[in-house]
Design a protein around this motif. Structure first.
Motif, PDB file in Angstrom:
ATOM      1  N   SER A   1      65.181  -2.343  39.366  1.00 61.94           N
ATOM      2  CA  SER A   1      66.179  -3.423  39.281  1.00 61.94           C
ATOM      3  C   SER A   1      67.586  -2.864  39.427  1.00 61.94           C
ATOM      4  O   SER A   1      68.408  -3.394  40.186  1.00 61.94           O
ATOM      5  CB  SER A   1      66.047  -4.164  37.947  1.00 61.94           C
ATOM      6  N   ALA A   2      67.870  -1.777  38.712  1.00 60.46           N
ATOM      7  CA  ALA A   2      69.194  -1.160  38.807  1.00 60.46           C
ATOM      8  C   ALA A   2      69.411  -0.546  40.182  1.00 60.46           C
ATOM      9  O   ALA A   2      70.521  -0.612  40.736  1.00 60.46           O
ATOM     10  CB  ALA A   2      69.345  -0.097  37.717  1.00 60.46           C
TER      11      ALA A   2
ATOM     12  N   PRO B   1      71.179   4.583  37.968  1.00 62.33           N
ATOM     13  CA  PRO B   1      70.067   3.682  37.634  1.00 62.33           C
ATOM     14  C   PRO B   1      69.597   3.853  36.193  1.00 62.33           C
ATOM     15  O   PRO B   1      69.256   2.866  35.524  1.00 62.33           O
ATOM     16  CB  PRO B   1      68.984   4.084  38.635  1.00 62.33           C
ATOM     17  N   GLU B   2      69.593   5.102  35.708  1.00 64.81           N
ATOM     18  CA  GLU B   2      69.169   5.347  34.333  1.00 64.81           C
ATOM     19  C   GLU B   2      70.139   4.718  33.334  1.00 64.81           C
ATOM     20  O   GLU B   2      69.716   4.096  32.344  1.00 64.81           O
ATOM     21  CB  GLU B   2      69.056   6.851  34.070  1.00 64.81           C
ATOM     22  N   GLU B   3      71.426   4.848  33.587  1.00 62.20           N
ATOM     23  CA  GLU B   3      72.425   4.277  32.683  1.00 62.20           C
ATOM     24  C   GLU B   3      72.348   2.758  32.664  1.00 62.20           C
ATOM     25  O   GLU B   3      72.440   2.133  31.594  1.00 62.20           O
ATOM     26  CB  GLU B   3      73.826   4.723  33.103  1.00 62.20           C
ATOM     27  N   MET B   4      72.182   2.160  33.829  1.00 63.82           N
ATOM     28  CA  MET B   4      72.127   0.696  33.897  1.00 63.82           C
ATOM     29  C   MET B   4      70.850   0.167  33.256  1.00 63.82           C
ATOM     30  O   MET B   4      70.868  -0.856  32.554  1.00 63.82           O
ATOM     31  CB  MET B   4      72.246   0.240  35.348  1.00 63.82           C
ATOM     32  N   THR B   5      69.720   0.849  33.471  1.00 63.30           N
ATOM     33  CA  THR B   5      68.470   0.417  32.856  1.00 63.30           C
ATOM     34  C   THR B   5      68.534   0.576  31.347  1.00 63.30           C
ATOM     35  O   THR B   5      68.048  -0.283  30.594  1.00 63.30           O
ATOM     36  CB  THR B   5      67.284   1.207  33.434  1.00 63.30           C
ATOM     37  N   ALA B   6      69.158   1.662  30.884  1.00 62.81           N
ATOM     38  CA  ALA B   6      69.353   1.834  29.444  1.00 62.81           C
ATOM     39  C   ALA B   6      70.220   0.709  28.883  1.00 62.81           C
ATOM     40  O   ALA B   6      69.996   0.232  27.767  1.00 62.81           O
ATOM     41  CB  ALA B   6      69.988   3.194  29.152  1.00 62.81           C
ATOM     42  N   GLY B   7      71.200   0.264  29.669  1.00 60.67           N
ATOM     43  CA  GLY B   7      72.033  -0.859  29.244  1.00 60.67           C
ATOM     44  C   GLY B   7      71.221  -2.124  29.059  1.00 60.67           C
ATOM     45  O   GLY B   7      71.434  -2.883  28.098  1.00 60.67           O
ATOM     46  N   PHE B   8      70.260  -2.355  29.958  1.00 60.96           N
ATOM     47  CA  PHE B   8      69.393  -3.519  29.773  1.00 60.96           C
ATOM     48  C   PHE B   8      68.516  -3.349  28.538  1.00 60.96           C
ATOM     49  O   PHE B   8      68.315  -4.304  27.767  1.00 60.96           O
ATOM     50  CB  PHE B   8      68.513  -3.753  30.998  1.00 60.96           C
TER      51      PHE B   8
END
Length: 320
Positions: free
Chosen positions: A228-229, A266-273
């Protein structure tokens, strides 16, 4: 909207799967003879009964709850499991009551800063990704958007029972809410083309994904998809967490779209979700589907099998 339907004669499955499907169809037929305000609580009660003492569903939920909240009183964990089963049962029959749910939801006003971002993106013909989890009723986004003349495509994971999967997908088609893309290489390619054409996509990102990366979720490592990210970054699309939050009466909802997740890796954005979904779960844990094996280890080639694993980390149920 492209149809995903097949005739029953095209489906192949086991006799056990066919019988399971017949039983579910019979229960749905009986339930739909009842008024909506009665059938939804009925399916909640049936799901609580199915997840009663001794059931594999209850064990799975309590294992998950023990894994993430071992210090929480057992009475609290049992109450959360009952509430989660009730919500899952209500969500199931709501899926097969799409038209009535849409009529009841027509007056819902979308909330949150993500709503303005989504409207602006659709008006400009820009792609948008709405991301959520199995919390409350995630289908509220499709319903609320289609009621406002807005279309959104969805990525779905086919069920193991092909007969159940077919009428589950047919129920979606009946609302004409937007294209469905089956999880897999081909489906992901079609979803990407949909987004590149300025479409909106709805993705659930809280299931175990063997090809994902281990990320913290509720304090425990869980294999998580980054797609998704990655799509959001590739297409410069806002990634907006949203939730269909069930209200205290068990029948009505709020549709909340949060601030888009800031751009990053992508890892940072997925962690944000993950942090967004965690906050919702902490607020009302009974609305999340604790039924899923979210924390199981990676099993390809035997990887992940180490001594002393918690039951929630195992690939299948085992006695403790």
């Amino acid at each position: 909207m492209a149809s995903t339907s097949k005739s029953n004669s095209d489906l192949t499955g086991t006799r056990s799967q066919w019988l399971q499907d017949r039983a579910l169809r019979s229960a749905l037929w009986v339930a739909r003879r009842l008024p909506y305000e009665q059938r939804v609580p009925l399916f909640g009660a049936l799901a609580r009964a199915a997840a009663g003492p001794g059931s594999v569903f209850r064990k799975r939920m309590l294992d998950n709850l023990d894994h993430v909240w071992p210090d929480r009183p057992i009475e609290d964990r049992q109450a959360i499991a009952r509430a989660a089963a009730d919500n899952a049962g209500r969500t199931l029959i709501e899926h097969y009551s799409m038209q009535e749910l849409a009529e009841r939801s027509a007056s819902i006003t979308p909330e949150g800063p993500g709503w303005d971002v989504l409207q602006a993106a659709q008006a400009a013909g820009r792609p948008t990704i709405l991301i959520t989890g199995h919390y409350g009723n995630h289908e509220m986004a499709f319903i609320c958007l289609s009621g406002r003349g807005m279309s959104a495509g969805g990525l779905y994971r086919p069920m193991q029972n092909p007969y159940v999967n077919q009428h589950y997908v047919d129920a979606v088609d009946s609302l004409g809410r937007g294209p469905l893309f089956e999880q897999g290489r081909a489906g992901m390619g079609r979803l990407l083309r949909h987004l590149r054409g300025g479409g909106t996509a709805i993705i659930l990102n809280d299931l175990y994904v063997g090809g994902g990366v281990e990320m913290d979720f509720l304090g425990r490592p869980a294999r998580t998809a980054l797609s998704s990210a990655e799509f959001a970054l590739k297409l410069n699309a806002p990634l907006i967490p949203f939730y269909g939050i069930r209200q205290a009466d068990g029948l009505n909802f709020r549709f909340v779209l949060e601030e888009p997740i800031p751009s990053g890796t992508p890892e940072e954005m997925t962690a944000g979700f993950n942090r967004s979904l965690e906050a919702r779960i902490l607020e009302d844990p009974g609305q999340w589907f604790w039924l899923h094996r979210r924390w199981k280890r990676k099993w390809q080639g035997g990887a992940g099998m180490v001594p002393g694993l918690h039951p929630a980390e195992l690939p299948r149920q085992k006695s403790r």
